[in-house]
Write an enzyme that holds these catalytic residues in place. Structure first.
Site, PDB file in Angstrom:
ATOM      1  N   GLN A 278       0.829  -0.983   0.161  1.00 16.95           N
ATOM      2  CA  GLN A 278       0.219  -0.488  -0.079  1.00 16.95           C
ATOM      3  C   GLN A 278       1.248   1.445   0.425  1.00 16.95           C
ATOM      4  O   GLN A 278       2.312   1.143  -0.063  1.00 16.95           O
ATOM      5  CB  GLN A 278      -1.142  -0.435   1.228  1.00 16.95           C
ATOM      6  N   ASP A 333       1.622  -0.619  13.391  1.00 18.77           N
ATOM      7  CA  ASP A 333       1.911   0.821  13.717  1.00 18.77           C
ATOM      8  C   ASP A 333       2.140   0.780  15.711  1.00 18.77           C
ATOM      9  O   ASP A 333       3.181   1.555  16.319  1.00 18.77           O
ATOM     10  CB  ASP A 333       0.920   2.072  13.653  1.00 18.77           C
ATOM     11  N   ASP A 387       1.089 -12.656   5.187  1.00 16.94           N
ATOM     12  CA  ASP A 387      -0.407 -12.941   5.117  1.00 16.94           C
ATOM     13  C   ASP A 387      -1.027 -13.204   6.195  1.00 16.94           C
ATOM     14  O   ASP A 387      -0.761 -14.526   6.283  1.00 16.94           O
ATOM     15  CB  ASP A 387      -0.823 -13.829   3.330  1.00 16.94           C
ATOM     16  N   ASP A 408      -6.908  -5.188  15.454  1.00 12.81           N
ATOM     17  CA  ASP A 408      -6.429  -4.004  15.389  1.00 12.81           C
ATOM     18  C   ASP A 408      -6.698  -3.601  14.095  1.00 12.81           C
ATOM     19  O   ASP A 408      -5.441  -3.604  12.723  1.00 12.81           O
ATOM     20  CB  ASP A 408      -5.259  -2.738  15.456  1.00 12.81           C
TER      21      ASP A 408
END
Length: 510
Positions: A278, A333, A387, A408
Site C-alpha cells: 500500500q 504501528d 499474509d 486492530d
C-alpha cells in the site's frame, strides 16, 4: 466465362498489393502481416494496462475494489461495442483512422491516472457533486478508452486484408490471437513490472508513450502511401504533440504527486512511500503537530486520539482473565502493543501485520516510535509480517495458544480487509485461543456493518458482548465465557444480522 476465384464486383474486400487504386506496400506481404499483428499485440497490451490502471487507482482512491472493477470492466466492454459500430465510418480511410485513434488513445489513457488523481486530491473534499467527481471521471475515462479500443479491431481487419486478402474467419482468428496474447502480456506487466518499478502515474504515462509510438510507426511506416502528404504531416504532428505532452507530464510527475499529497494531507507530509502492499504517508509528528498515519489515503492513526482508541480496544480485553500471551493482528504501528504492555503479567506479545514498511516506520520514524513508546523494541514483543490469513491458517508458526487476541484492522468495507472480518477468519482465530481466551474486534461506527462484524465473531462459537468506546466507535468482545467490557456501555442490535463469509461478504452497506 466467369472465373470462380475472382472477387465479386464491389464486394467491399480491400484489394491486395499491386491492385489498381492501391499504392504498393514498402515491404513483402508476409512482413507486412507480421508488423500489423505486432501492432495489434502492443496496442492490446497498452489497452489492458489502461484498464487495470483505472481499477487500481480507483480502488486506492475510493475503496471497494470489487465495485470499482465492476464499473470499469462493464462500462469499458459496453463502450467497446459502441467503438466497433463507430468504426464503420472510418473504414474508407482505415490507415488514417487507426493512426488518429491510437494517438488519441495514447493521450487519454496515458493521462487518465493523473487526471483522476488530480480531481480526487483537489476537489474530492468539497462535498456534494464535487465529492463524487472522481466517480464520474472514472466512468468518463472508461467510456472514452473503451470506445477507442473497440474501434481498433474493425480498422485492423481492413488493414490486414489490405496486405493480403484471406478468408475473413482466418483474419479474425489472427487478429484476436495477437490481441489476446498482448492482453496477457499487458495484464502481467502491470502488477509485476510497471506498478512496483514506476508507480501508477508514471506507468500510465509510459504506456501512453509506447501506444503512440506503436500506432504512429505502424501507419507512417507501413501504410504511409495510403495517406496524402497532408495526412502524413497531420498524423506526425499529432503524434509528436502527444509524445511531448506525455514527456512533459513524466518530467513533472514527482512535483505533481507532492502537490496532490499536500492537497489531501496538508503541507506536513514527512514520509510518502509505496510499499509492496500500500501507499504509506506520515504527516506531522514534529514541533507539536499531531502525527497522522495514512494507508492508501485513509487515516489509520491520528496522534491526538490514538491512545483513546487503542485503550477502548485493548483495556476491556485485558481487564479480566489471563493475559500472559497476547496476539495483536494488524497492529504494525505499535500503538496497540504499547497499550498491552501497560498491563502487568504480560509475558509475550506477537504482532502480525501485512506490511513490513509500516513496521519499519513504527520502529525508526521519530514521531511514530515516540507515539508507540518504542513498544516494538520491547524484548517481549515479536513482530511477524505477511499474509495474516495464511499465518493464522498455519497457526503453529505463531506459537499459540493466546490468552487475548486483538484485531486492530482497517474498515471491513475495504475489500482488502473483508476476509479478515469473515466467519472463516474468526474460525482460525479461535483455533489459537486459550481456554479462557478473549477476542476483541473494532467494527467502526455503530451501524448495520458493525452488527454484522459482531454477529460474525459470534458465529465462530464465541460468546460476544458489544460495547461503545469513548470515541463513539463500536467494539465486539468475545470469549468462551461471557466477557465484560468494564465501565464501557454495552449496546445491542435492533434486529438480527447474518454473519459475513468469504463467499458471501456482507459489508457493502453501512
Amino acid at each position: 466465362m466467369i472465373d470462380p476465384h475472382a472477387p465479386a464486383p464491389h464486394s467491399g474486400v480491400p484489394r491486395s498489393r499491386g491492385e489498381p487504386g492501391r499504392a504498393p506496400l514498402p515491404v513483402k506481404p508476409g512482413t507486412g502481416r507480421f508488423l500489423v499483428l505486432a501492432g495489434v499485440f502492443v496496442c492490446a497490451a497498452c489497452g489492458l494496462v489502461y484498464e487495470l490502471e483505472l481499477v487500481a487507482l480507483a480502488s486506492y482512491l475510493m475503496g471497494d475494489s470489487v465495485t470499482q472493477a465492476s464499473v470499469v470492466l462493464s462500462v469499458m466492454v459496453f463502450a467497446m461495442g459502441l467503438g466497433s459500430l463507430a468504426a464503420k465510418r472510418l473504414r474508407c480511410r482505415p490507415a488514417a483512422g487507426f493512426g488518429m485513434l491510437e494517438t488519441l488513445l495514447a493521450l487519454v489513457g496515458g493521462c487518465s491516472a493523473m487526471a483522476l488523481y488530480a480531481v480526487f486530491a483537489w476537489t474530492g473534499g468539497w462535498g456534494g457533486v464535487w465529492g463524487d467527481g472522481p466517480r464520474y471521471l472514472l466512468v468518463g475515462f472508461s467510456l472514452a478508452i473503451g470506445v477507442l479500443i473497440g474501434a481498433e479491431v474493425p480498422l485492423l481487419m481492413v488493414l490486414i486484408q489490405r496486405i493480403r486478402r484471406q478468408d475473413p474467419g482466418g483474419a479474425v482468428a489472427d487478429l484476436f490471437a495477437a490481441d489476446y496474447v498482448g492482453a496477457l502480456v499487458g495484464g502481467l506487466a502491470f502488477p509485476f513490472v510497471l506498478l512496483p518499478l514506476l508507480g501508477q502515474l508514471t506507468g500510465a504515462l509510459l504506456t501512453g508513450v509506447v501506444n503512440a509510438v506503436a500506432g504512429g510507426a505502424l501507419v507512417l511506416g507501413l501504410f504511409r502511401r495510403d495517406l496524402s502528404r497532408r495526412g502524413r504531416w497531420l498524423l506526425l504532428v499529432a503524434n509528436v504533440t502527444v509524445l511531448a505532452m506525455l514527456a512533459a507530464a513524466w518530467v513533472l510527475v514527482d512535483d505533481f504527486e507532492r502537490a496532490a499529497r499536500h492537497a489531501m494531507f496538508g503541507a506536513q507530509v514527512r514520509v510518502a512511500v509505496q510499499s509492496e502492499v500500500q501507499e504509506v504517508v506520515l504527516t506531522g509528528g514534529e514541533h507539536g503537530r499531531p502525527l497522522g498515519l495514512y494507508l492508501d489515503g485513509r487515516l489509520r492513526v491520528r496522534g491526538d486520539d490514538a491512545a483513546r482508541y487503542r485503550a477502548d480496544l485493548v483495556d476491556p480485553a485485558l481487564r479480566d482473565g489471563p493475559r500472559g500471551r497476547v496476539l495483536v493482528i494488524g497492529g504494525g504501528d505499535g500503538i496497540a502493543a504499547r497499550e498491552v504492555l501497560r498491563f502487568g503479567g504480560v509475558r509475550r506479545v506477537d504482532v502480525v501485520d501485512t506490511d513490513p514498511e509500516v513496521v519499519r516506520l513504527a520502529r525508526r520514524d521519530p514521531g511514530l516510535s515516540a507515539l508507540n513508546g518504542r513498544a516494538l523494541s520491547d524484548p517481549r514483543v515479536r513482530v511477524v509480517t505477511g499474509d495474516v490469513f495464511g499465518l493464522l491458517r498455519g497457526g503453529d508458526s505463531l506459537g499459540g495458544p493466546y490468552d487475548v487476541v486483538i484485531c486492530d484492522l482497517p474498515d471491513p468495507a475495504l475489500t482488502s480487509s473483508t476476509k479478515l472480518y469473515s466467519q472463516e477468519f474468526y474460525g482460525l482465530v479461535v483455533r489459537v485461543l486459550g481456554e479462557r481466551g478473549r477476542v476483541v474486534v473494532h467494527g467502526g461506527a455503530v451501524s448495520g456493518r458493525f452488527w454484522t462484524v459482531a454477529e460474525t465473531v459470534r458465529s465462530a462459537g464465541l460468546r460476544v458482548v458489544s460495547y461503545r468506546g469513548r470515541g463513539g466507535g463500536g467494539f465486539a468482545l468475545g470469549g468462551w465465557r461471557v466477557p465484560s467490557p468494564g465501565p464501557l456501555p454495552v449496546i445491542r442490535p435492533d434486529r438480527a444480522y447474518a454473519p459475513s463469509t468469504l463467499v458471501h461478504p456482507r459489508y457493502g452497506a453501512g
